[in-house]
Design a protein around this motif. Structure first.
Motif: not given
Length: 247
Positions: A17-18, A26-27, A34-35, A123-127
């Motif tokens: 993803x990077x 923090x993301x 979550x994982x 994904x709402x918190x971490x766009x």
């Protein structure tokens, strides 16, 4: 952060993803949490998703190889793509009523099964995470278009060389290359089903690549002896993989 990430089961997906988007610390921590809460395991030969399933979660592959496929009524199979460590089984598939293909494990796999509500909160918190997952979804589309060209216009030798180049490059950003070698658990039947060739034709094509001293393939280890030469034969350009895009 780096040392902790090296030990994290989430390392492959975070690395991939990077490539898509810059992620703040923090993301990364939020995704890793979550994982960790959602880790599952699957057996080789098991379908994680069957055609017609209703999807209510996001499955992220942490280790192991899978394939997307469709099967005809007479049992013939077409592999549509492979799913590698760090990739998702379509992050936003839950937006559709049901899936149109199956995803089966080629090897034992470890994956995260993040429920829709948890993923949408994330994904709402971490766009930037949301954008990265969208980029990964779009990337699967670019790969699928390249596979259509592969099946429709490349000759057998080009076709097999191209898929080997692609898989090699897709393993690069998640650190699964060892110099010019990588683990390669695919059987000749898997490669035949992915390239639209008979097993006999596929075997002859691999022998031709070996004879040209471009690859060696034994004991489930692929060694690229001449990557530039293999790319020339395949008419391969990695630009569609967006491995080095600028954010």
């Amino acid at each position: 952060m780096t040392s902790l990430l090296d030990q994290s089961p989430a390392r492959p997906v975070i690395q991939r993803l990077k490539v898509m988007r810059q992620l703040a610390d923090d993301e990364v921590v939020a995704l890793e949490q979550a994982i960790r809460e959602a880790i599952r395991r699957g057996r080789a030969g098991e379908d994680l998703i069957c055609e017609g399933d209703c999807i209510d979660s996001v499955r992220i592959i942490l280790s192991g190889w899978l394939c997307r496929y469709k099967a005809l009524e007479n049992g013939r199979r077409q592999i549509l793509n492979f799913v590698l460590p760090g990739e998702t089984c379509d992050a936003y598939a839950y937006l559709l009523s049901r899936t149109d293909h199956s995803i089966g494990a080629i090897t034992p796999v470890v994956y995260a099964d993040i429920k829709r509500a948890r993923f949408e909160q994330l994904i709402k918190t971490h766009t930037s995470l949301g954008e990265a997952f969208w980029c990964e979804t779009l990337l699967m589309g670019t790969i699928q278009r390249e596979w259509a060209v592969n099946l429709g216009r490349r000759m057998a030798l080009e076709r097999v060389a191209h898929i080997l180049c692609e898989l090699f490059e897709r393993l690069r950003p998640v650190g699964l290359l060892d110099g010019n070698t990588c683990s390669f658990p695919l059987t000749q039947m898997d490669l035949a089903d992915a390239t639209g060739l008979s097993v006999v034709h596929l075997n002859r094509t691999l022998q031709e690549l070996r004879s040209a001293k471009l690859i060696s393939l034994r004991e489930r280890i692929l060694r690229i002896e001449d990557l530039n030469g293999l790319k020339r034969i395949a008419l391969f350009s990695p630009t569609y993989l967006y491995l080095y895009q600028k954010h």
